[in-house]
Design an enzyme around this catalytic site. Structure first.
Site, short mmCIF file in Angstrom:
data_model
loop_
_atom_site.label_atom_id
_atom_site.label_comp_id
_atom_site.label_asym_id
_atom_site.label_seq_id
_atom_site.Cartn_x
_atom_site.Cartn_y
_atom_site.Cartn_z
CG ASP A 432 2.73 -5.07 -6.54
OD1 ASP A 432 2.72 -4.75 -5.33
OD2 ASP A 432 2.77 -4.23 -7.46
CG HIS A 433 2.22 -7.88 0.26
ND1 HIS A 433 1.07 -8.65 0.20
CD2 HIS A 433 2.58 -7.85 1.57
CE1 HIS A 433 0.75 -9.05 1.42
NE2 HIS A 433 1.65 -8.58 2.26
NE ARG A 434 2.61 -1.64 -5.56
CZ ARG A 434 2.94 -0.93 -6.63
NH1 ARG A 434 3.00 0.40 -6.56
NH2 ARG A 434 3.21 -1.53 -7.78
#
Length: 461
Positions: A432-434
């Site tokens: 998850d790049h968040r």
């Protein structure tokens, strides 16, 4: 006196299930806590016990029916009450037990207060509040259409009322979100939630308002009539596939995925497996690459705690978990199941091998419990037994990463001025790049490769 057996809260966040098997028949005498039906959810198959002893008077469901928490499934004639009282005595007892409407309201209020202390039963309270939203919406529209209703009076059939109740049970929203919907004059039932398990968020309400009352979320494109081009067959999705479809769609839409690839020389691990497999078999397990990967990942999650976390965008915070529970994907005839190995960091490779063998068999036999499916922090999906070179697995919400494993193959590797045949394992990391940056993803993958090729060096590094 007749007693009703109802569907209980099966597990946290699970409010509906499908009847997979009815275990009793009309006229059967059953004991308290005896299993009466089996239900299937997205997580597992579960047997529902009776809360009373007695004789089965009526079975109100059939196999394949979808039921919700609180639905009556069986009516019992209690054993303790059979032939006990005369008609007059029963009437007197019923009069004493009869509650006034005011007493019932007080009882409902007390029940609600109790429910507030239990997170697992919170959904029931929210659905009751949603009924008030619908009633308010109906009151507002009633004034506007008063004249028309006089001309065309209509009454809802019992079937319509039943369908309304069913739809209300599918609405999940916090009290604050429901209040916002009321303030904006929106019927919350018309909003499709984007949160976990279809929960309606504040953003969903605002998007619905800004969209002029159109349904939030992407619409399902209309399918063509495939029968125009040839013969077709239609089969309903089983419960596992229905829930999986919803979950992966939600994960793909809400999680910005990044994919990292790596290759590890596992020639040494294959030798280790060959040398120790008999010892593990004697303990009742199978020494596999998955068991070793589980142990390596458990260690990696301590070194890279960001991968052992979840993200809450509403509160703008991350939740770092101090325990290590790892999901292991298992392919079954009914679909993909992902049971959990609890406290994987505290177990030996032999213990993990035994537990993974046992839980995989439970998954294939559809005997997983709710506890077997809950609480995972990170997932491993090993397709090496099937084949392929690389794939990009979807992160399992609310986790932030998953490791994909493909089939190892023999490749020439340049070592000490010579090419040697080595067993090379393809790895795929989705995250998850968040929460996780590319540098973190690359560091995690590099550590995994080093740990598989030289565990001692990785642990010291």
């Amino acid at each position: 006196m007749a007693k009703e057996i109802k569907i209980p809260q099966i597990s946290e966040g699970v409010d509906t299930a499908t009847i997979s098997e009815i275990l009793v028949s009309k006229g059967d005498k059953i004991k308290k806590d005896q299993a009466v039906i089996a239900v299937e959810t997205d997580k597992a198959s579960t047997e529902i016990p009776s809360a009373f002893s007695g004789t089965v008077k009526e079975i109100k469901v059939s196999e394949g029916d979808e039921v919700s928490v609180g639905d009556v499934i069986i009516i019992l004639e209690e054993a303790s009450e059979e032939n006990k009282d005369s008609g007059d005595e029963k009437e007197k007892k019923e009069e004493k037990k009869e509650e006034t409407s005011e007493e019932k309201e007080k009882k409902k209020t007390k029940d609600k207060e109790k429910k507030e202390t239990s997170e697992e039963k919170k959904e029931g309270e929210e659905r009751s509040a949603d009924q008030e939203d619908v009633d308010e919406s109906k009151d507002e529209s009633k004034d506007e259409d008063k004249d028309e209703e006089k001309k065309k009076p209509s009454k809802k059939s019992e079937k319509d009322k039943s369908e309304d109740k069913k739809s209300l049970k599918e609405v999940y929203a916090s009290p604050g979100v429901r209040r916002l919907a009321r303030e904006l004059g929106i019927n919350i039932q018309k909003i499709e939630g984007s949160g976990d398990s279809g929960r309606i968020t504040e953003k969903d309400v605002k998007n619905y308002k800004e969209g002029g009352g159109k349904k939030s979320g992407p619409a399902q494109p209309e399918l063509p009539d495939f029968s125009k081009w040839g013969a077709v067959e239609t089969k309903p999705l089983n419960n596992i596939k229905k829930i999986t479809a919803k979950n992966v769609l939600q994960s793909w839409q809400s999680i910005p995925h990044v994919f990292q690839f790596g290759e590890a020389d596992i020639s040494g691990i294959e030798t280790y497996i060959e040398d120790h497999k008999e010892k593990v078999e004697e303990a009742g397990g199978k020494l596999s690459l998955t068991a070793i990967l589980t142990k390596v990942v458990a260690t990696a999650l301590h070194k890279f705690p960001m991968f052992n976390a979840s993200i809450d965008m509403d509160k703008e915070e991350m939740i770092l978990k101090k325990y290590v529970n790892i999901n292991i994907a298992v392919a079954t005839d009914e679909g993909l199941l992902v049971p959990v190995i609890k406290n994987a960091d505290q177990k030996s490779i032999k213990d993990l091998s035994v537990e993974i063998s046992e839980i995989a068999q439970k998954a294939r036999d559809q005997k997983l419990s709710n506890e077997d499916m809950e609480g995972g922090n990170f997932s491993i999906s090993n397709l090496g037994g099937i084949g392929g070179t690389n794939f990009t697995p979807i992160v399992y919400h609310p986790q932030v990463a998953i490791l994909g494993v493909s089939r190892a193959s023999i490749k020439p590797v340049y070592i000490d001025d010579n090419f040697e045949p080595r067993s090379i394992l393809p790895l795929s990391l989705s995250y998850d790049h968040r929460l996780i940056d590319g540098a973190d993803g690359a560091s995690f993958m590099n550590w995994m490769v080093k740990a598989l090729e030289d565990p001692y060096e990785a642990l010291l590094g």
